[in-house]
Write an enzyme that holds these catalytic residues in place. Structure first.
Site, PDB file in Angstrom:
ATOM      1  N   THR A 156       3.688  -5.134 -20.201  1.00 27.98           N
ATOM      2  CA  THR A 156       2.797  -4.898 -21.161  1.00 27.98           C
ATOM      3  C   THR A 156       3.433  -5.294 -22.486  1.00 27.98           C
ATOM      4  O   THR A 156       2.745  -5.504 -23.601  1.00 27.98           O
ATOM      5  CB  THR A 156       2.423  -3.297 -21.028  1.00 27.98           C
ATOM      6  OG1 THR A 156       1.895  -3.245 -19.819  1.00 27.98           O
ATOM      7  CG2 THR A 156       1.506  -3.113 -22.471  1.00 27.98           C
ATOM      8  N   ARG A 162       4.486   2.996  -5.243  1.00 28.71           N
ATOM      9  CA  ARG A 162       3.809   4.129  -6.160  1.00 28.71           C
ATOM     10  C   ARG A 162       2.536   3.868  -6.466  1.00 28.71           C
ATOM     11  O   ARG A 162       1.562   4.643  -6.656  1.00 28.71           O
ATOM     12  CB  ARG A 162       4.879   4.154  -7.446  1.00 28.71           C
ATOM     13  CG  ARG A 162       6.031   4.958  -7.347  1.00 28.71           C
ATOM     14  CD  ARG A 162       6.739   5.093  -8.440  1.00 28.71           C
ATOM     15  NE  ARG A 162       7.564   3.419  -8.778  1.00 28.71           N
ATOM     16  CZ  ARG A 162       8.478   3.091  -8.236  1.00 28.71           C
ATOM     17  NH1 ARG A 162       9.379   4.260  -7.723  1.00 28.71           N
ATOM     18  NH2 ARG A 162       8.908   1.929  -8.381  1.00 28.71           N
ATOM     19  N   MET A 163       2.175   2.507  -6.815  1.00 24.44           N
ATOM     20  CA  MET A 163       0.980   1.912  -7.483  1.00 24.44           C
ATOM     21  C   MET A 163      -0.080   1.979  -6.103  1.00 24.44           C
ATOM     22  O   MET A 163      -0.978   2.228  -5.997  1.00 24.44           O
ATOM     23  CB  MET A 163       0.929   0.845  -8.170  1.00 24.44           C
ATOM     24  CG  MET A 163       1.273   1.131  -9.465  1.00 24.44           C
ATOM     25  SD  MET A 163       0.084   2.166 -10.352  1.00 24.44           S
ATOM     26  CE  MET A 163      -1.265   1.288 -10.036  1.00 24.44           C
ATOM     27  N   ALA A 203      -3.386  -8.995 -14.767  1.00 23.26           N
ATOM     28  CA  ALA A 203      -3.147  -8.112 -16.188  1.00 23.26           C
ATOM     29  C   ALA A 203      -1.966  -7.385 -15.965  1.00 23.26           C
ATOM     30  O   ALA A 203      -1.530  -6.935 -14.939  1.00 23.26           O
ATOM     31  CB  ALA A 203      -4.146  -7.049 -16.407  1.00 23.26           C
ATOM     32  N   ALA A 218       0.823  -1.256  -0.046  1.00 26.28           N
ATOM     33  CA  ALA A 218      -0.018   0.012   0.082  1.00 26.28           C
ATOM     34  C   ALA A 218       0.894   1.377   0.065  1.00 26.28           C
ATOM     35  O   ALA A 218       0.290   2.193  -0.401  1.00 26.28           O
ATOM     36  CB  ALA A 218      -0.741  -0.087   1.119  1.00 26.28           C
ATOM     37  N   ALA A 219       2.058   1.153   0.361  1.00 25.08           N
ATOM     38  CA  ALA A 219       2.884   2.535   0.460  1.00 25.08           C
ATOM     39  C   ALA A 219       3.745   2.532  -0.902  1.00 25.08           C
ATOM     40  O   ALA A 219       4.604   3.555  -0.968  1.00 25.08           O
ATOM     41  CB  ALA A 219       3.983   2.558   1.761  1.00 25.08           C
ATOM     42  N   GLY A 275      -1.384  -6.947 -10.327  1.00 22.05           N
ATOM     43  CA  GLY A 275      -0.788  -5.925 -11.511  1.00 22.05           C
ATOM     44  C   GLY A 275       0.587  -6.276 -11.530  1.00 22.05           C
ATOM     45  O   GLY A 275       1.313  -5.614 -12.253  1.00 22.05           O
ATOM     46  N   LYS A 331      11.819   1.328 -12.711  1.00 23.41           N
ATOM     47  CA  LYS A 331      11.269   0.347 -12.956  1.00 23.41           C
ATOM     48  C   LYS A 331      12.157  -0.782 -13.070  1.00 23.41           C
ATOM     49  O   LYS A 331      13.180  -0.791 -13.722  1.00 23.41           O
ATOM     50  CB  LYS A 331      10.627   0.152 -14.468  1.00 23.41           C
ATOM     51  CG  LYS A 331       9.865  -1.163 -14.678  1.00 23.41           C
ATOM     52  CD  LYS A 331       8.915  -1.072 -15.692  1.00 23.41           C
ATOM     53  CE  LYS A 331       7.911  -1.963 -16.295  1.00 23.41           C
ATOM     54  NZ  LYS A 331       7.254  -2.574 -15.461  1.00 23.41           N
ATOM     55  N   THR A 366       4.268  -7.327 -12.432  1.00 25.00           N
ATOM     56  CA  THR A 366       4.884  -7.793 -13.381  1.00 25.00           C
ATOM     57  C   THR A 366       6.278  -8.398 -13.095  1.00 25.00           C
ATOM     58  O   THR A 366       6.815  -8.576 -12.086  1.00 25.00           O
ATOM     59  CB  THR A 366       5.185  -6.705 -14.486  1.00 25.00           C
ATOM     60  OG1 THR A 366       5.870  -5.575 -14.035  1.00 25.00           O
ATOM     61  CG2 THR A 366       3.765  -6.307 -14.860  1.00 25.00           C
ATOM     62  N   HIS A 391      10.076   3.348 -19.712  1.00 25.02           N
ATOM     63  CA  HIS A 391       9.325   3.358 -18.544  1.00 25.02           C
ATOM     64  C   HIS A 391      10.532   4.213 -17.792  1.00 25.02           C
ATOM     65  O   HIS A 391      11.434   4.464 -18.120  1.00 25.02           O
ATOM     66  CB  HIS A 391       9.191   2.281 -17.749  1.00 25.02           C
ATOM     67  CG  HIS A 391       7.913   1.579 -18.113  1.00 25.02           C
ATOM     68  ND1 HIS A 391       7.618   0.838 -19.265  1.00 25.02           N
ATOM     69  CD2 HIS A 391       6.667   1.494 -17.807  1.00 25.02           C
ATOM     70  CE1 HIS A 391       6.711   0.337 -19.431  1.00 25.02           C
ATOM     71  NE2 HIS A 391       5.805   0.720 -18.368  1.00 25.02           N
TER      72      HIS A 391
HETATM   73  P1  NAD Z   1       6.904   0.301  -5.897  1.00 24.41           P
HETATM   74  O1  NAD Z   1       8.372  -0.396  -5.779  1.00 24.41           O
HETATM   75  O2  NAD Z   1       6.565   1.571  -5.978  1.00 24.41           O
HETATM   76  O3  NAD Z   1       5.932  -0.546  -5.074  1.00 24.41           O
HETATM   77  C1  NAD Z   1       5.968  -1.986  -4.569  1.00 24.41           C
HETATM   78  C2  NAD Z   1       5.467  -1.793  -3.206  1.00 24.41           C
HETATM   79  O4  NAD Z   1       5.448  -3.412  -2.788  1.00 24.41           O
HETATM   80  C3  NAD Z   1       6.698  -1.480  -2.277  1.00 24.41           C
HETATM   81  O5  NAD Z   1       6.263  -0.319  -1.462  1.00 24.41           O
HETATM   82  C4  NAD Z   1       7.148  -2.699  -1.560  1.00 24.41           C
HETATM   83  O6  NAD Z   1       7.729  -2.306  -0.278  1.00 24.41           O
HETATM   84  C5  NAD Z   1       6.046  -3.502  -1.518  1.00 24.41           C
HETATM   85  N1  NAD Z   1       6.316  -4.845  -1.207  1.00 24.41           N
HETATM   86  C6  NAD Z   1       7.311  -5.732  -1.210  1.00 24.41           C
HETATM   87  N2  NAD Z   1       7.323  -6.927  -0.890  1.00 24.41           N
HETATM   88  C7  NAD Z   1       5.884  -6.835  -0.059  1.00 24.41           C
HETATM   89  C8  NAD Z   1       5.366  -7.815   0.846  1.00 24.41           C
HETATM   90  N3  NAD Z   1       5.848  -8.789   1.109  1.00 24.41           N
HETATM   91  N4  NAD Z   1       4.200  -7.644   1.215  1.00 24.41           N
HETATM   92  C9  NAD Z   1       3.665  -6.156   1.107  1.00 24.41           C
HETATM   93  N5  NAD Z   1       4.250  -5.050   0.134  1.00 24.41           N
HETATM   94  C10 NAD Z   1       5.395  -5.517  -0.206  1.00 24.41           C
HETATM   95  O7  NAD Z   1       6.420  -0.413  -7.367  1.00 24.41           O
HETATM   96  P2  NAD Z   1       5.235   0.108  -8.366  1.00 24.41           P
HETATM   97  O8  NAD Z   1       5.723   0.982  -9.127  1.00 24.41           O
HETATM   98  O9  NAD Z   1       4.248   0.431  -7.441  1.00 24.41           O
HETATM   99  O10 NAD Z   1       5.009  -1.091  -9.239  1.00 24.41           O
HETATM  100  C11 NAD Z   1       4.737  -2.421  -8.552  1.00 24.41           C
HETATM  101  C12 NAD Z   1       4.341  -3.571  -9.589  1.00 24.41           C
HETATM  102  O11 NAD Z   1       3.175  -3.252 -10.190  1.00 24.41           O
HETATM  103  C13 NAD Z   1       5.630  -3.675 -10.731  1.00 24.41           C
HETATM  104  O12 NAD Z   1       5.705  -4.957 -10.701  1.00 24.41           O
HETATM  105  C14 NAD Z   1       5.185  -2.943 -11.662  1.00 24.41           C
HETATM  106  O13 NAD Z   1       5.495  -3.472 -12.959  1.00 24.41           O
HETATM  107  C15 NAD Z   1       3.499  -3.158 -11.757  1.00 24.41           C
HETATM  108  N6  NAD Z   1       2.626  -2.303 -12.477  1.00 24.41           N
HETATM  109  C16 NAD Z   1       1.770  -2.978 -13.027  1.00 24.41           C
HETATM  110  C17 NAD Z   1       0.751  -1.989 -13.848  1.00 24.41           C
HETATM  111  C18 NAD Z   1      -0.574  -2.506 -14.210  1.00 24.41           C
HETATM  112  O14 NAD Z   1      -1.442  -2.007 -14.977  1.00 24.41           O
HETATM  113  N7  NAD Z   1      -0.620  -3.938 -14.254  1.00 24.41           N
HETATM  114  C19 NAD Z   1       0.802  -0.659 -13.533  1.00 24.41           C
HETATM  115  C20 NAD Z   1       2.049  -0.058 -12.859  1.00 24.41           C
HETATM  116  C21 NAD Z   1       2.780  -0.752 -12.442  1.00 24.41           C
END
Ligand code: NAD
Length: 265
Positions: free
Chosen positions: A165, A11-12, A121, A8-9, A97, A158, A99, A154
């Site tokens: 995608t 970026r997504m 997805a 939850a903390a 989500g 990343k 990847t 990206h």
């Molecule tokens: P990010 O690194 O900002 O966020 C990932 C979060 O997961 C971090 O805060 C991390 O601490 C947390 N995390 C790691 N291990 C964990 C655990 N065991 N329990 C709970 N949380 C945990 O990355 P992001 O940019 O938010 O991207 C996350 C993923 O989503 C990537 O794989 C990215 O490619 C994917 N993504 C997918 C889409 C889509 O539309 N499918 C869009 C954007 C990003």
């Protein structure tokens, strides 16, 4: 519908918190992070710069799954595999989500989808899901005298390449051509590589700055070039799509679904 957010903390994750709170028919059931995260214990509302929601960030995914109808996971592949097991154990729907999943992570997801509803997805935007359909159709019409190249750009943070995608677009092109992607994919070129093999599908990666996600699919013949693409301007489009997918899981039979199933494309 009670929706929980793991990671939850991130970026997504933060976008997903805000999108869940804003969605009609959704109630935020909680959020988790990896143990030791600096924001642990913080109120989820404050985490996204809003008013307190009275729900704190925890490191207890089992309790979150037990308290949720659906959980949304944009984390890292190893965490996603663990979350898939918890979804099956607690009978909670899961939207994935994340990847860059390897075979063991994907196996865990596939196994969980035998008992619960999972939407997975590589991209939750409506535009990219439309693009997937257009690319498959174009690859059906444009035979292998057209060279296919797929480009993703990206942001610098990343961690996986090519993007999920880009790989999904490559699979759509291969499907349109009626070929196995693994047999024709080229993800790297360097040095004296020789002439391009007919039928190859090239997937190239660019990384830099704050780019949210750009994808282009090029069909190049000797005398013309067709290019179709998508540019994401904000992560909100992915978060909104993922919450829509979580709401859609209510009442669906167990199985592994795509965003195209959710959108009815
Ligand atoms: P990010 O690194 O900002 O966020 C990932 C979060 O997961 C971090 O805060 C991390 O601490 C947390 N995390 C790691 N291990 C964990 C655990 N065991 N329990 C709970 N949380 C945990 O990355 P992001 O940019 O938010 O991207 C996350 C993923 O989503 C990537 O794989 C990215 O490619 C994917 N993504 C997918 C889409 C889509 O539309 N499918 C869009 C954007 C990003």
């Amino acid at each position: 519908m009670k929706i929980g957010i793991v990671g939850a903390a991130g970026r997504m994750g933060r976008m997903l918190l805000a999108a869940t709170v804003a969605a009609d028919g959704a109630v935020l059931s909680g959020g988790t992070e990896a143990a030791g995260h600096p924001k642990m214990g913080q109120d989820l509302g404050r985490l996204v710069g809003g008013a307190d929601l009275g729900v704190a960030l925890t490191a207890d995914p089992k309790a979150l799954f037990a308290a949720s109808d659906a959980v949304i996971d944009f984390t890292v592949p190893s965490a996603t595999a663990t979350h898939a097991l918890l979804a099956a154990e607690t009978g909670t729907h899961l939207v994935i989500g994340t990847t860059g999943l390897g075979a063991p992570h994907q196996d865990a997801v596939d196994r969980a989808a035998e008992t619960v509803t999972i939407v997975q997805a590589a991209n939750f935007s409506i535009g990219v899901n439309l693009l997937l359909g257009l690319v498959e159709r174009a690859a059906t019409i444009l035979d292998d005298s057209y060279d296919i190249e797929i480009l993703d750009m990206h942001h610098r943070h990343k961690v996986d390449a090519p993007s999920g995608t880009a790989l999904a677009l490559a699979r759509a092109a291969a499907q349109g051509r009626g070929v196995e992607l693994d047999a024709v994919a080229c993800k790297e070129r360097d040095g004296i590589i020789g002439a391009r093999p007919r039928g190859e599908i090239g997937i190239q990666t660019l990384r830099g700055g704050g780019v949210v996600g750009d994808h282009t699919v090029i069909f190049a013949d000797m005398g013309e070039r067709v290019e179709i693409g998508h540019k994401a301007g904000s992560r909100e489009i992915f978060a909104g799509g993922a919450v829509r997918a979580a709401l859609w899981t209510a009442g669906q039979k167990p199985g592994l679904y795509s965003m195209q199933d959710v959108l009815g494309f």
